[in-house]
Design a protein around this motif. Sequence first.
Motif, PDB file in Angstrom:
ATOM      1  N   SER A   1       0.814  -1.215   0.000  1.00 33.10           N
ATOM      2  CA  SER A   1       0.000   0.000   0.000  1.00 33.10           C
ATOM      3  C   SER A   1       0.847   1.264   0.000  1.00 33.10           C
ATOM      4  CB  SER A   1      -0.935  -0.001   1.215  1.00 33.10           C
ATOM      5  OG  SER A   1      -0.180   0.066   2.423  1.00 33.10           O
ATOM      6  N   GLY A   2       2.076   1.146   0.508  1.00 30.43           N
ATOM      7  CA  GLY A   2       2.929   2.320   0.610  1.00 30.43           C
ATOM      8  C   GLY A   2       2.607   3.203   1.788  1.00 30.43           C
ATOM      9  N   GLY A   3       1.703   2.779   2.643  1.00 31.41           N
ATOM     10  CA  GLY A   3       1.326   3.567   3.806  1.00 31.41           C
ATOM     11  C   GLY A   3       2.310   3.420   4.960  1.00 31.41           C
ATOM     12  N   PRO A   4       2.082   4.124   6.047  1.00 34.88           N
ATOM     13  CA  PRO A   4       3.004   4.065   7.191  1.00 34.88           C
ATOM     14  C   PRO A   4       3.043   2.713   7.877  1.00 34.88           C
ATOM     15  CG  PRO A   4       1.023   5.347   7.728  1.00 34.88           C
ATOM     16  CD  PRO A   4       0.987   5.089   6.261  1.00 34.88           C
ATOM     17  N   SER A   5       1.991   1.913   7.713  1.00 32.65           N
ATOM     18  CA  SER A   5       1.947   0.602   8.357  1.00 32.65           C
ATOM     19  C   SER A   5       2.444  -0.516   7.455  1.00 32.65           C
ATOM     20  CB  SER A   5       0.517   0.290   8.812  1.00 32.65           C
ATOM     21  OG  SER A   5      -0.371   0.257   7.704  1.00 32.65           O
ATOM     22  N   ALA A   6       2.961  -0.186   6.274  1.00 33.95           N
ATOM     23  CA  ALA A   6       3.404  -1.216   5.328  1.00 33.95           C
ATOM     24  C   ALA A   6       4.556  -2.027   5.903  1.00 33.95           C
ATOM     25  CB  ALA A   6       3.812  -0.575   4.006  1.00 33.95           C
ATOM     26  N   ALA A   7       5.532  -1.356   6.538  1.00 34.83           N
ATOM     27  CA  ALA A   7       6.679  -2.061   7.118  1.00 34.83           C
ATOM     28  C   ALA A   7       6.246  -2.960   8.262  1.00 34.83           C
ATOM     29  CB  ALA A   7       7.725  -1.057   7.598  1.00 34.83           C
ATOM     30  N   LEU A   8       5.233  -2.539   9.001  1.00 35.07           N
ATOM     31  CA  LEU A   8       4.747  -3.351  10.115  1.00 35.07           C
ATOM     32  C   LEU A   8       4.154  -4.664   9.611  1.00 35.07           C
ATOM     33  CD1 LEU A   8       2.864  -2.084  13.214  1.00 35.07           C
ATOM     34  CD2 LEU A   8       1.880  -3.973  11.932  1.00 35.07           C
ATOM     35  N   TYR A   9       3.351  -4.584   8.567  1.00 35.91           N
ATOM     36  CA  TYR A   9       2.744  -5.801   8.024  1.00 35.91           C
ATOM     37  C   TYR A   9       3.777  -6.677   7.328  1.00 35.91           C
ATOM     38  CZ  TYR A   9      -1.966  -4.246   9.103  1.00 35.91           C
ATOM     39  OH  TYR A   9      -3.104  -3.861   9.760  1.00 35.91           O
ATOM     40  N   ALA A  10       4.807  -6.067   6.754  1.00 39.91           N
ATOM     41  CA  ALA A  10       5.887  -6.859   6.173  1.00 39.91           C
ATOM     42  C   ALA A  10       6.618  -7.646   7.249  1.00 39.91           C
ATOM     43  CB  ALA A  10       6.861  -5.946   5.427  1.00 39.91           C
ATOM     44  N   ALA A  11       6.797  -7.022   8.423  1.00 38.21           N
ATOM     45  CA  ALA A  11       7.435  -7.730   9.528  1.00 38.21           C
ATOM     46  C   ALA A  11       6.540  -8.830  10.083  1.00 38.21           C
ATOM     47  CB  ALA A  11       7.790  -6.737  10.643  1.00 38.21           C
ATOM     48  N   SER A  12       5.230  -8.614  10.059  1.00 37.09           N
ATOM     49  CA  SER A  12       4.314  -9.622  10.592  1.00 37.09           C
ATOM     50  C   SER A  12       4.179 -10.821   9.663  1.00 37.09           C
ATOM     51  CB  SER A  12       2.929  -9.000  10.830  1.00 37.09           C
ATOM     52  OG  SER A  12       2.327  -8.646   9.596  1.00 37.09           O
ATOM     53  N   LEU A  13       4.527 -10.653   8.392  1.00 33.56           N
ATOM     54  CA  LEU A  13       4.348 -11.735   7.423  1.00 33.56           C
ATOM     55  C   LEU A  13       5.204 -12.944   7.773  1.00 33.56           C
ATOM     56  CD1 LEU A  13       3.181 -12.754   4.732  1.00 33.56           C
ATOM     57  CD2 LEU A  13       5.076 -11.609   3.571  1.00 33.56           C
ATOM     58  N   SER A  14       6.504 -12.726   8.044  1.00 31.45           N
ATOM     59  CA  SER A  14       7.390 -13.841   8.375  1.00 31.45           C
ATOM     60  C   SER A  14       6.964 -14.516   9.669  1.00 31.45           C
ATOM     61  CB  SER A  14       8.837 -13.347   8.487  1.00 31.45           C
ATOM     62  OG  SER A  14       9.293 -12.835   7.256  1.00 31.45           O
ATOM     63  N   THR A  15       6.594 -13.711  10.660  1.00 38.54           N
ATOM     64  CA  THR A  15       6.140 -14.281  11.934  1.00 38.54           C
ATOM     65  C   THR A  15       4.918 -15.154  11.740  1.00 38.54           C
ATOM     66  OG1 THR A  15       6.924 -12.268  13.025  1.00 38.54           O
ATOM     67  CG2 THR A  15       5.482 -13.711  14.288  1.00 38.54           C
ATOM     68  N   PHE A  16       3.974 -14.657  10.988  1.00 36.96           N
ATOM     69  CA  PHE A  16       2.743 -15.390  10.714  1.00 36.96           C
ATOM     70  C   PHE A  16       3.036 -16.736  10.054  1.00 36.96           C
ATOM     71  CE2 PHE A  16      -0.466 -16.361   7.462  1.00 36.96           C
ATOM     72  CZ  PHE A  16      -1.581 -16.571   8.257  1.00 36.96           C
ATOM     73  N   LEU A  17       3.901 -16.741   9.050  1.00 34.73           N
ATOM     74  CA  LEU A  17       4.189 -17.975   8.312  1.00 34.73           C
ATOM     75  C   LEU A  17       5.020 -18.954   9.130  1.00 34.73           C
ATOM     76  CD1 LEU A  17       4.891 -16.463   4.789  1.00 34.73           C
ATOM     77  CD2 LEU A  17       2.889 -17.780   5.502  1.00 34.73           C
ATOM     78  N   ILE A  18       5.958 -18.447   9.931  1.00 30.53           N
ATOM     79  CA  ILE A  18       6.766 -19.331  10.778  1.00 30.53           C
ATOM     80  C   ILE A  18       5.892 -20.050  11.793  1.00 30.53           C
ATOM     81  CG2 ILE A  18       8.518 -19.359  12.590  1.00 30.53           C
ATOM     82  CD1 ILE A  18      10.031 -17.231  11.071  1.00 30.53           C
ATOM     83  N   ILE A  19       5.010 -19.295  12.451  1.00 29.49           N
ATOM     84  CA  ILE A  19       4.166 -19.888  13.496  1.00 29.49           C
ATOM     85  C   ILE A  19       3.160 -20.853  12.889  1.00 29.49           C
ATOM     86  CG2 ILE A  19       2.460 -19.384  15.277  1.00 29.49           C
ATOM     87  CD1 ILE A  19       3.849 -16.731  15.743  1.00 29.49           C
ATOM     88  N   VAL A  20       2.475 -20.395  11.848  1.00 27.73           N
ATOM     89  CA  VAL A  20       1.433 -21.225  11.237  1.00 27.73           C
ATOM     90  C   VAL A  20       2.029 -22.455  10.580  1.00 27.73           C
ATOM     91  CG1 VAL A  20      -0.260 -21.291   9.379  1.00 27.73           C
ATOM     92  CG2 VAL A  20      -0.219 -19.363  10.947  1.00 27.73           C
ATOM     93  N   GLY A  21       3.101 -22.268   9.813  1.00 26.81           N
ATOM     94  CA  GLY A  21       3.706 -23.393   9.111  1.00 26.81           C
ATOM     95  C   GLY A  21       4.221 -24.464  10.049  1.00 26.81           C
TER      96      GLY A  21
END
Length: 355
Positions: free
Chosen positions: A271-291
């Motif tokens: 999105s290019g918004g201020p929270s974009a980096a936050l969601y990018a950081a949450s992506l790896s965490t989400f996949l590590i835990i779920v996987g």
Amino acid sequence: MSLTDTRVLRLALGTTLAMALAQGVAWPFAFITPVFTAMFLAAPAPCPSRPTVIVLVAAILATGVSGLLLALTLLPYLLAYVCALVLIYFLLFHALSGGANPFMVIMILVGVTAIPVLGQVSLNLALVFAVGFSFSGIAAMGLVLLSHGLVPDPATPNAQPVKAPGRTVPSADQRLHAAIVSTAVVAPVAICFCLFELTGELVTLIFIVMMSVQPELSAGIKASKKNLVGALVGGLLSIVFYELVVVAPSFTFLVLLTFAAMLVLGSQIFSGGPSAALYAASLSTFLIIVGGAIGSEDAEAGSKFYLRILQIALAGLYVVVMFSLLEVNLARRQKKARVSLAPPQTPGANDVMIP
């Protein structure tokens, strides 16, 4: 379809294929495949070129071999192992701050960190991880290329080829500073994990390594704080995902839910918004835990799932605290050094001397 929509769809498709492959085939440590696939596709970069793919595949294979050699040769000699590990960390972080490929650096860091820890318990376990880790990395590269082939960037007339965004290369002092601080964050934890054979918490160690990969230390503290918040967001998202899969334990539902989750996360990341980096950081965490939790057949998988979230949160907190303390300490030393090197001030003609 716009370039942003294309990237979101490509991330969702590639990560979903990686999740389906990892959970369907379920080779050892297959849950790493969606993580590495998403890391590549979440970057606003073009399809990797053939030379880049060759270099990355060679680095993936070399990672498993180097980790095994480290476990076989130096692990019985503690002092030599510690010195070699610290030197490897320093060289990798120094190369990263100079512009080395972050994916390649993360691959090598995880390999040389995790394989000796497992080798302390069993060389067979270390070998299984090395093979599974290497296969996961190569599979991720194949899925990245497949995703770019299935969802290519939109062709626009008279447009220049899309290039990855560049960044300013720091000075030699800044590179040295960044390498020292990042090494000081990761090395003590890796050594403790190896000494105390903490194989059950290996995901925590891997997460610390991944969070410590900051190309520029000037943004390291801010980035690590964002990573911590992102880890918490990723943990909350993984709880919702996990509970939905428990309610409807179907492979088809898992694939569809993964695709939906990646569309939501991808739309926020690009999105290019201020929270974009936050969601990018949450992506790896989400996949590590779920996987790691979805494919587990352990009777206590549910309790271990929530324990892993707590471990990752503590790992993120550790990285933030260590980055902050080391940065403040080094800043004070640099300030003292500048004061001590400053020339003494001589009284001028108009200065009043007070006895």
